[in-house]
Design an enzyme around this catalytic site. Structure first.
Site, mmCIF file in Angstrom:
data_model
loop_
_atom_site.group_PDB
_atom_site.id
_atom_site.type_symbol
_atom_site.label_atom_id
_atom_site.label_comp_id
_atom_site.label_asym_id
_atom_site.label_seq_id
_atom_site.Cartn_x
_atom_site.Cartn_y
_atom_site.Cartn_z
ATOM 1 C CB ILE A 637 -0.909 0.034 1.231
ATOM 2 C CG1 ILE A 637 -1.803 -1.211 1.255
ATOM 3 C CG2 ILE A 637 -1.774 1.293 1.226
ATOM 4 C CD1 ILE A 637 -2.677 -1.308 2.481
ATOM 5 C CG HIS A 638 3.279 3.979 -2.972
ATOM 6 N ND1 HIS A 638 4.494 3.890 -2.329
ATOM 7 C CD2 HIS A 638 3.350 5.033 -3.815
ATOM 8 C CE1 HIS A 638 5.278 4.846 -2.807
ATOM 9 N NE2 HIS A 638 4.613 5.545 -3.683
ATOM 10 N N PRO A 639 1.720 5.328 -0.277
ATOM 11 C CG PRO A 639 2.559 7.490 -0.267
ATOM 12 C CD PRO A 639 1.275 6.722 -0.322
ATOM 13 C CD GLU A 643 4.997 1.417 -0.050
ATOM 14 O OE1 GLU A 643 4.678 0.901 -1.125
ATOM 15 O OE2 GLU A 643 5.107 2.639 0.110
#
EC number: 1.8.1.9
Lengths: 649, 506
Positions: A637-639, A643
């Site tokens: 899952i950015h940012p 992650e």
């Protein structure tokens, strides 16, 4: 002896009649039917001819207009002993079947079976799970017969689902073998344990205790473990009491219901941690465009008051929830005086006695003192810190436990001068690479460390809020001594179980003499069958945090030897830290995989913001058999910091 | 099987035959997250690689460096501005925790924007350096196909070059869409391509759209003290769980963002004083209304950047509806040696990490002897609205649609983050739900988390779902106390039970 075989038939089984028994029975139970009675409605008995294998014969539950005498609701007293309707026996060759009315899945069926077994145990004064050919079972049956006590017996080799019953029993009791003996709902154990209990007099005691106890369950200690246990038992319809009493700390601090976590642990600690994080956020916020130029000061009293208000509301909430669930709460100190009997002493010294069928010890732990001159007089512990009415000022934290480092961390975050005195290593039991990184991060943020020193004397130089203390410490390696002056000395050198002054010796609950911890089996049972223990006082169990559970996984790592593992690790720079100009190369994550087991992830460590929030989900994934491959296959899952596990290794 | 992709054989042979004749083993068009991941991976596998990247300035004239949407006008600046807004909330919390800060504290857009832009520029530079370190040739040119192996690039000065390669990956991404029939939209409106690069505060802002971009932008604008209004024509966060979506909106509304629901703009005019006058139609009443704003931000969707590529010259097929490139499960287009990844592809999630992973896997298949395909199921994501929404797996609606109401069990809880208590914050929308199959062992189909640090919470559970987590397994996981994510492993109340899902104790 009565057999609680769950089937319909006429066969002879062994039933030992004893004079002593019938009188007792009449007292407690509805009249016996002379003929095989229909089974209680809660059961559905199926029996079918054995090897011949003709059509099975199903007997549905009895019609409502003629309830069986053993029906649960009929009994005037919940403890009314025997499953009357179930004492009819299977003839040899006819096999009973403890089945449920066709649940859709096997796990539901299992739940149903478990429920039925519980019911059987609950309603029997003596319940023996046995096998007809087992000599140990026979010995136990004979023992009860010689005592003139009527038993319910279920011969597992004579029922169809005997194997399943045995499995479920082993889940309930952690005992895989027969005989498996319950007396008045208390799991006594197998043959040997039963005879031991007989020799120690406990068995007789258990048998007597048919009479009304004040409670089904008394819990000693109103902390997280005790309260959840109490509430759960109450939901299951038990009469429950909680005894909770906070012995004031040497500095005179005491608190309300809820135990360590709520009052002097997780909750105030995380709130003070949050306060310290906010200090950092304030520094960051200028870089993110928020404008205020005055020097920001931290006010200890404002914070402490707000936190204590929150804690009071939690204390109150616990009281309320116990009341809602009809759990009796007594603010008294509990101390066993004899079997099944506990003395409760309140603040005024008034003593009251309560009895219960079963007990749970959940007294937890309290901070340890050094045992040096001046420690109890002048030092504080985590028991005192969170409600300290004044700012502690320049502080020496003694210890290297997570409590020590957490406290030192937030105190430094408020801008206080903080020194940590460490005897040997940081965060014993945790991954040492991570522990050292935590230490160096703290050091970079102004916490001073005095390694390999222990205090030997504390002297008061000045009284006050805070006063001034002189600390004399000596090296653990040589003869060197050092001296320092602090406003506050906080001891965080470990915690001791509250098990030595609660009368455990009176009823024979074994404790580890050295640690004070209580050894229990896999179902939290102590050496006395009706006494259980939960929480921090258990021997060999982590004190709450799943990070400690993780250390169990690290044990596996040590057992397997380092060469069988691969370690993937990375430094990362949280996005939020970039603009704020916070340090790079500080936040760190690593996973440990077992090469022999498809690179299964056996350790996950992360050092950085929101570590708790990140770790939780990874813990769930490890529970589900996470491997390196699956980790690689999962999209980040950015940012986020989370992650890092997916992108960097 | 070996004959599964017969088109690979001629491609492979032709590349052998023509070895040394073409300039590169791999040419990547587009220097965003996906394209750069492809280029770096291929270079690591010893291939000769080139990346071409060119940022067409936005209609407002905004341009940026290497790294694509995520780095320049997406995830990175968005989350940093979100962080700025969160810090505003923390500043308001601070006095409760004993920090003596005089309230209210004003916010300076210029200072934030400069800091954010500086960070982005450092990332642009970092990407350049990384390409150089790996000996990937980088061209700042606008590319279009000449034939199926050749691309023509035009540099800023108008100079043209031809580049040929055995394999070509298209990763040009997308750009914000402008409405076509609204007077003044293009002249006066900005998009997410511009907002992060504004030198001056956007002031009172109308955000048009219901996408996560719209809500995130409106959220941080409100959070830094600006007057922000969101105009939504139909449903917000389409494709996300709708219960969660409505709670996101509820939270934003209770924290000062204004909403115009069921409204559609019809024109934008500049008033003599420089303000923008927006006229819209309330589609429920049919009435027209107007309002004045300093800024109008369009966040109504994105279009793929395929128009200038001359795809027809190479024979690459696109969807007639969306103009996105059509690919198969191994990211192959209608031309055997041309591939596409990321936002430019039809039917793929428009997310940085999916583009990166798809790109790497593709290159590993092309040059690394791998056969692993990208798995687009259970992609986790987080919407960085003021109260963050993290999710992975199916929405409740989708689960019910696939499995039927009778076979779905939803466990849920309203919880209060510990940090909210002392700060006296409202936690009405802090909520978590887990969508499971009803049949034991109750496989987890989806997890939805609304609360602080939702991304951090969701990531690990995404792994769990990848491992085939069941409700039972999640319940057997010990909580980390006191965190918000422990609420996930304490979900005991099912919707079906009708019991109150408010968490009241430890």
């Amino acid at each position: 002896m009565r057999r609680a075989v769950l089937g319909v038939g006429r066969a002879a089984a062994w039933r030992i009649r004893a004079g002593a028994e019938s009188g007792q029975q009449r007292q407690r139970s509805p009249p016996l039917s002379p003929v095989p009675a229909p089974p209680p409605p809660a059961f559905r008995f199926v029996s079918r001819p054995g090897p011949a294998g003709s059509e099975s014969e199903t007997v549905e539950q009895s019609p409502p207009q003629s309830p069986g005498p053993g029906k649960a609701g009929d009994a005037p007293n919940r403890r009314s002993g025997h499953v009357r309707g179930a004492r009819v026996l299977s003839p040899p060759g006819r096999r009973a079947h403890l089945s449920s009315p066709g649940p859709s899945s096997s796990s539901e069926a299992r739940e149903e079976l478990r429920r039925r077994l519980r019911e059987l145990i609950e309603r029997s004064r003596v319940m023996i799970f046995s096998k007809s050919y087992c000599p140990h079972s026979t010995r136990v049956k004979e023992l009860f017969s010689s005592l003139g006590v009527e038993c319910n017996v279920l011969e597992l080799d004579q029922v169809d689902d005997g194997a399943k019953i045995q499995e479920v029993l082993s889940e309930i009791t952690n005992q895989k073998t027969v005989p498996n003996v319950f007396v008045n709902k208390v799991h006594v154990g197998g043959c040997d344990q039963t005879f031991q209990a007989y020799q120690s007099g406990l068995l007789q005691k258990l048998l007597e205790e048919e009479s009304a106890y004040d409670y089904d369950l008394i819990i000693v200690g109103g902390g997280s473990g005790g309260l959840s246990c109490a509430k759960e038992a109450a939901i299951l319809g038990k009469k429950v009491m909680v005894l909770d009493f906070v012995v004031p700390s040497p500095q005179g601090t005491s608190w309300g219901l809820g135990g360590t976590c709520v009052n002097v642990g997780c909750i105030p600690k995380k709130l003070m941690h949050q306060a310290a994080l906010l200090g950092q956020a304030l520094c960051d916020s200028r870089k993110f465009g928020w404008e205020y130029d005055q020097q920001v000061k931290h006010n200890w009293e404002t914070m402490t008051k707000a936190i204590q208000n929150h804690i009071s509301s939690l204390n109150w909430g616990y009281r309320l929830s116990l009341r809602e669930k009809a759990v009796a709460y007594v603010n008294s100190y509990g101390e066993f005086v004899e079997h099944h009997k506990i003395k409760a002493t309140n603040k005024k010294g008034q003593e009251t006695y309560y009895t219960a069928a079963q007990f749970v010890i959940a007294t937890g732990e309290r901070p340890r003192y050094l045992g040096i001159q001046g420690d109890k007089e002048y030092c504080i512990t985590s028991d005192d810190l969170f409600s300290l009415p004044y700012c502690p000022g320049k502080t020496l934290v003694v210890g290297a436990s997570y409590v020590a480092l957490e406290c030192a961390g937030f105190l430094a975050g408020f801008g206080l001068d903080v020194t940590v005195m460490v005897r040997s290593i940081l965060l014993r039991g945790f991954d040492q690479e991570m522990a050292e990184k935590v230490g160096s991060y703290m050091e970079q943020h102004g916490v001073k460390f005095l390694r390999k020193f222990i205090p030997v004397m504390i002297q008061q130089l000045e009284k006050g809020s805070p006063g001034k203390l002189k600390v004399l410490a000596k090296s653990t390696e040589g003869t060197e001594t050092i001296e320092g002056v602090y406003n506050t000395v906080l001891l965080a050198i470990g915690r001791d179980s509250c098990t030595r002054k609660i009368g455990l010796e009176k009823i024979g609950v074994k404790i580890n003499e050295k640690s004070g911890k209580i050894p229990v089996n896999d179902v939290e049972q102590t050496s006395v069958p009706y006494v259980y223990a939960v929480g921090d006082i258990l021997e060999g169990r982590p004190e709450l945090t799943p990070v400690a559970i993780q250390s169990g996984k690290l044990l596996a790592r040590r057992l397997f030897g380092a060469s069988l593992e691969k370690i993937y690790h990375t430094l990362f720079w949280p996005l939020e830290w970039t603009v704020a100009g916070r340090e790079n190369n500080t936040c760190y994550a690593k996973i440990i995989c077992n090469k022999l087991d498809h690179d299964r992830v056996i350790g996950f460590h992360i050092l950085g913001p929101n570590a708790g929030e990140v770790t939780q989900g990874f813990a769930a994934a490890m529970k589900c058999g996470l491997t390196k491959q699956l980790l690689d296959d999962t999209i980040g899952i950015h940012p986020t910091c989370g992650e890092v596990g997916n992108r960097r290794f | 099987g070996p004959l599964r992709w017969p088109t690979d054989i001629p491609s492979h042979l032709s590349s052998l035959l023509s070895a040394g004749q073409r300039d590169y083993d791999l040419l990547v068009i587009g220097g965003g997250s996906g394209g750069l991941a492809c280029a770096k991976e291929a270079a690591q596998l010893g291939r000769k690689v080139a990346v071409v990247d060119y940022v067409e300035p936005s209609p407002r004239g905004t341009r940026w460096g290497l790294g694509g949407t995520c780095v320049n006008v997406g995830c990175i600046p968005k989350k940093l501005m979100h962080q700025a807004a969160l810090l505003g909330g923390l500043i308001r919390d601070a006095p409760h925790y004993g920090w003596e800060v005089a309230q209210p504290v004003p916010h300076d857009w210029r200072k934030m924007a400069e800091a954010v832009q500086n960070h982005v520029k450092s990332l642009n530079w970092g990407h350049r350096v990384q390409l150089q370190d790996r000996k990937v040739k980088y061209f700042n040119i606008k590319a279009s196909f000449v034939d199926e192996h050749t691309v023509c690039g035009v540099a800023k000065g108008g100079k043209e070059i031809l580049l040929s390669a055995d394999h070509i990956i298209i990763a040009t991404g997308g750009r914000p869409r402008y409405p076509t029939h609204i007077e003044g939209a293009l002249e006066y409106g900005i998009t997410s391509d511009d907002i992060f690069w504004l030198k001056e505060s956007p002031g009172k802002t109308l955000v048009v759209g219901a996408s996560y971009v719209a809500l995130e932008c409106a959220g941080f604008l409100t959070g830094i003290g600006l007057d922000a209004t969101v105009m939504i024509r139909s449903i917000p966060l389409r494709g996300f769980d709708q219960q969660m979506s409505s709670m996101v909106i509820e939270h934003m509304a209770s924290h000062g963002t204004q909403f115009l629901r069921g409204c559609a703009p019809s024109r934008v005019r500049r008033l003599p004083d420089g303000h923008l006058q927006v006229t819209w139609e309330d589609r429920t009443t049919g009435k027209e209304d107007t309002g004045t704003f300093d800024t109008v931000l369009w966040a109504i969707g994105r279009v793929p950047d395929t128009r200038s590529l001359n795809l027809e010259k190479a024979g690459v097929d696109t969807s007639p509806d969306t103009q996105k490139i059509l690919v198969d499960s191994r990211e192959g287009t209608s031309v055997p040696h041309i591939y596409a990844i990321g936002d430019v592809v039809e039917g793929r999630p428009e997310l940085t990490p999916t583009a990166i992973m798809a790109g790497r896997l593709l290159v590993q298949r092309l040059f690394g002897g791998s056969s692993d395909l990208m798995d687009y199921d259970n992609v986790p994501t987080t919407v960085f609205t003021p109260l963050e929404y993290g999710c992975v797996g199916l929405s409740e609606e989708e689960a019910v649609a696939r499995h039927g109401q009778e076979h779905v069990e939803v466990y849920h809880a309203h919880y209060k983050p510990l940090e909210f208590t002392v700060a006296g914050r409202d936690a009405s929308q802090c909520y978590v739900k887990m969508v499971c199959l009803r049949e034991p062992p109750q496989l987890v189909l989806g997890l939805h988390f609304l609360g602080p640090n939702a991304g951090e919470v969701t990531q690990g559970f995404a792994l769990g779902i990848k491992c085939g987590a069941s409700y039972a397994q999640v319940m057997r996981t010990v909580g980390i106390h006191p965190t918000c994510s422990e609420e996930v492993v304490k979900l005991r109340i099912s919707k079906r039970s009708g019991l109150d899902p408010t968490v009241t104790g430890c």
